[in-house]
Design an enzyme around this catalytic site. Structure first.
Site, PDB file in Angstrom:
ATOM      1  CG  HIS A  55      -1.974   0.372   1.303  1.00 22.31           C
ATOM      2  ND1 HIS A  55      -2.103   2.069   1.317  1.00 22.31           N
ATOM      3  CD2 HIS A  55      -3.381   0.572   1.002  1.00 22.31           C
ATOM      4  CE1 HIS A  55      -3.239   2.934   1.391  1.00 22.31           C
ATOM      5  NE2 HIS A  55      -4.007   1.463   1.324  1.00 22.31           N
ATOM      6  NE  ARG A 123       0.551  -3.085   8.611  1.00 24.92           N
ATOM      7  CZ  ARG A 123       0.325  -3.255   9.170  1.00 24.92           C
ATOM      8  NH1 ARG A 123      -0.733  -3.442  10.318  1.00 24.92           N
ATOM      9  NH2 ARG A 123      -0.339  -4.745   8.179  1.00 24.92           N
ATOM     10  N   GLY A 142      -3.461  -0.935  12.025  1.00 17.13           N
ATOM     11  CA  GLY A 142      -2.253  -0.636  13.016  1.00 17.13           C
ATOM     12  C   GLY A 142      -1.850  -2.532  13.363  1.00 17.13           C
ATOM     13  N   PRO A 143      -1.003  -2.436  14.125  1.00 16.07           N
ATOM     14  CG  PRO A 143       0.077  -1.980  16.793  1.00 16.07           C
ATOM     15  CD  PRO A 143      -0.664  -1.274  15.313  1.00 16.07           C
ATOM     16  CD  GLU A 148      -1.480   2.708  15.704  1.00 12.50           C
ATOM     17  OE1 GLU A 148      -0.487   1.428  15.524  1.00 12.50           O
ATOM     18  OE2 GLU A 148      -1.216   3.604  14.575  1.00 12.50           O
ATOM     19  CE1 TYR A 158       1.064   9.535  16.543  1.00 11.56           C
ATOM     20  CE2 TYR A 158       3.051  10.432  15.224  1.00 11.56           C
ATOM     21  CZ  TYR A 158       2.092  10.164  16.119  1.00 11.56           C
ATOM     22  OH  TYR A 158       1.958  12.128  16.776  1.00 11.56           O
TER      23      TYR A 158
END
Length: 170
Positions: A55, A123, A142-143, A148, A158
């Site tokens: 992405h 990310r 988010g992870p 997030e 971040y």
């Protein structure tokens, strides 16, 4: 009807199987309401080209004073470059309207650092906007499957990809 400056982002091919995001600036010229063309489109900012289909995460937002443009730059599923401040992969950049790095960016004047960085360790940002108080906000993957919603602070890291589920960072 008239003329207006517009900004567009797109995925741009590089050498071999590489690609990266690009930001262009041009003039939208409308002679009639349904007869418009873009004139003078030129690239003013580029994300480094990398291989793969990850992405691009390129969104844009303007500063409240209209003097700067923020561009998000996805990590392209490369992960570690988001912690490397010598490039703008996995970051948000702050530019002058002509695409040059804005003065006052957190790493301005530091040798070997990307001069356009505003924040890093992102990310893939899917939304970017400025609120009524002039604060920049970002929504990103988010992870561990949790997206997030972040207040974006000048010079903040971040945490991607170092942060894992349960970790907290400022």
């Amino acid at each position: 009807l008239g003329r207006r400056t517009i900004y567009l982002t797109w995925a741009e091919a590089g050498e071999g199987d590489t690609r990266g995001a690009a930001l262009g600036r041009g003039t939208l010229v409308c002679s009639q309401a349904d007869t418009c063309a873009i004139e003078g489109m030129r690239v003013v900012w580029r994300q480094p080209k990398v291989s793969g289909r990850g992405h691009y995460g390129h969104r844009i937002a303007f500063s409240p004073d209209g003097q700067h443009i923020y561009v998000s730059s996805g990590d392209r599923q490369k992960m570690e470059p988001a912690q490397d401040t010598s490039n703008n992969i996995g970051s948000i950049v702050r530019l002058n309207l002509d695409g040059s790095a804005a003065s006052g960016n957190p790493l301005s004047g530091q040798s070997g650092r990307a001069q356009d960085l505003w924040s890093w360790g992102h990310r893939n940002i899917l939304g970017l906007d400025v609120d009524a108080q002039g604060r920049l906000w970002a929504v990103e993957h988010g992870p561990a499957g949790g997206d997030e919603f972040n207040l974006v602070v000048r010079g903040a890291n971040y945490g991607w990809p170092v942060v894992s589920e349960g970790d907290h960072y400022d």
